[in-house]
Design a protein around this motif. Structure first.
Motif, PDB file in Angstrom:
ATOM      1  N   ASP A  53      19.589  13.346  26.383  1.00 57.86           N
ATOM      2  CA  ASP A  53      18.557  12.434  25.902  1.00 57.86           C
ATOM      3  C   ASP A  53      19.127  11.059  25.553  1.00 57.86           C
ATOM      4  O   ASP A  53      18.397  10.069  25.537  1.00 57.86           O
ATOM      5  N   ALA A  54      20.403  11.005  25.250  1.00 59.09           N
ATOM      6  CA  ALA A  54      21.083   9.750  24.913  1.00 59.09           C
ATOM      7  C   ALA A  54      22.565   9.921  25.222  1.00 59.09           C
ATOM      8  O   ALA A  54      23.063  11.053  25.316  1.00 59.09           O
ATOM      9  N   VAL A  55      23.257   8.783  25.365  1.00 61.94           N
ATOM     10  CA  VAL A  55      24.668   8.822  25.737  1.00 61.94           C
ATOM     11  C   VAL A  55      25.443   7.792  24.920  1.00 61.94           C
ATOM     12  O   VAL A  55      24.974   6.677  24.696  1.00 61.94           O
ATOM     13  N   VAL A  56      26.622   8.205  24.478  1.00 63.18           N
ATOM     14  CA  VAL A  56      27.601   7.323  23.846  1.00 63.18           C
ATOM     15  C   VAL A  56      28.817   7.353  24.770  1.00 63.18           C
ATOM     16  O   VAL A  56      29.250   8.433  25.183  1.00 63.18           O
ATOM     17  N   VAL A  57      29.356   6.179  25.104  1.00 65.20           N
ATOM     18  CA  VAL A  57      30.526   6.124  25.979  1.00 65.20           C
ATOM     19  C   VAL A  57      31.611   5.309  25.297  1.00 65.20           C
ATOM     20  O   VAL A  57      31.364   4.199  24.821  1.00 65.20           O
ATOM     21  N   GLY A  58      32.807   5.879  25.258  1.00 64.96           N
ATOM     22  CA  GLY A  58      33.946   5.196  24.667  1.00 64.96           C
ATOM     23  C   GLY A  58      35.063   5.028  25.662  1.00 64.96           C
ATOM     24  O   GLY A  58      35.283   5.883  26.518  1.00 64.96           O
ATOM     25  N   GLY A  59      35.755   3.925  25.545  1.00 69.58           N
ATOM     26  CA  GLY A  59      36.891   3.676  26.422  1.00 69.58           C
ATOM     27  C   GLY A  59      38.040   3.054  25.665  1.00 69.58           C
ATOM     28  O   GLY A  59      37.845   2.191  24.800  1.00 69.58           O
ATOM     29  N   ALA A  60      39.228   3.514  25.981  1.00 63.87           N
ATOM     30  CA  ALA A  60      40.430   2.913  25.414  1.00 63.87           C
ATOM     31  C   ALA A  60      40.638   1.546  26.056  1.00 63.87           C
ATOM     32  O   ALA A  60      40.303   1.347  27.222  1.00 63.87           O
ATOM     33  N   LEU A  61      41.177   0.628  25.294  1.00 64.38           N
ATOM     34  CA  LEU A  61      41.493  -0.703  25.811  1.00 64.38           C
ATOM     35  C   LEU A  61      42.970  -0.769  26.160  1.00 64.38           C
ATOM     36  O   LEU A  61      43.824  -0.367  25.362  1.00 64.38           O
ATOM     37  N   TYR A  62      43.242  -1.270  27.355  1.00 63.80           N
ATOM     38  CA  TYR A  62      44.617  -1.488  27.800  1.00 63.80           C
ATOM     39  C   TYR A  62      44.679  -2.869  28.416  1.00 63.80           C
ATOM     40  O   TYR A  62      43.982  -3.132  29.407  1.00 63.80           O
TER      41      TYR A  62
END
Length: 169
Positions: free
Chosen positions: A49-58
């Motif tokens: 129903d919903a999405v959270v997306v995380g990404g590491a920074l490089y």
């Protein structure tokens, strides 16, 4: 409320995965069904129903798996609530001030009508993969700068928005 929430993440050394798991835990405690999964392994988001997306920074870039996840699922993500987070500064700056998203994330936010983006501190400790990571640690610039109280506060904020959205239906 029984909303089903995906927390997808791109990580190299596991630090962003731990943040994603913390977000999913808080969402669960707030009465939502949430799971944290590596972004590279998720092919379809239509069950959520919903999405959270995380990404590491490089080096000023969001993790490749997170970028590819957004691209691969762009149509479905544009139809559901979406939040983004980054992890990476190896200092206390993310806890002291709002750090804007890197350009690729800013463009994705606009394209997908993401609700919000936040940057959390990163973690780079002994045993990290990659030549650059090992060099940073060797030079004494590593450490754990994740602020789990702030992460949990943000996740509770996301849960509140989802709950309010569901109640308006």
């Amino acid at each position: 409320m029984t909303a089903n929430i995906l927390v997808a993440y791109g990580t190299k050394n596991g630090s962003t995965a731990r943040i994603a798991e913390s977000v999913a835990d808080v969402l669960g405690k707030e009465g939502l069904t949430a799971e944290a999964l590596p972004a590279a392994g998720v092919r379809d988001v239509t069950a959520y129903d919903a999405v959270v997306v995380g990404g590491a920074l490089y080096a000023g870039r969001w993790h490749r798996d997170a970028r590819r996840f957004l691209q691969r699922n762009r149509r479905a993500l544009a139809e559901r609530p979406l939040w983004l987070f980054s992890s990476g500064p190896l200092d206390a700056s993310a806890s002291e001030r709002d750090i804007p998203p890197v350009p690729a994330v800013r463009r994705a936010m606009a394209r997908l009508d993401a609700r919000e983006h936040i940057t959390f501190g990163g973690c780079l400790e002994e045993g990290a993969k990659g030549r650059l990571a090992r060099m940073i640690i060797r030079n004494g610039k590593g450490g754990d700068f994740r602020d789990f109280a702030r992460i949990e506060e943000w996740a509770a904020h996301v849960a509140g928005e989802l709950t309010a959205r569901h109640e308006q239906r």
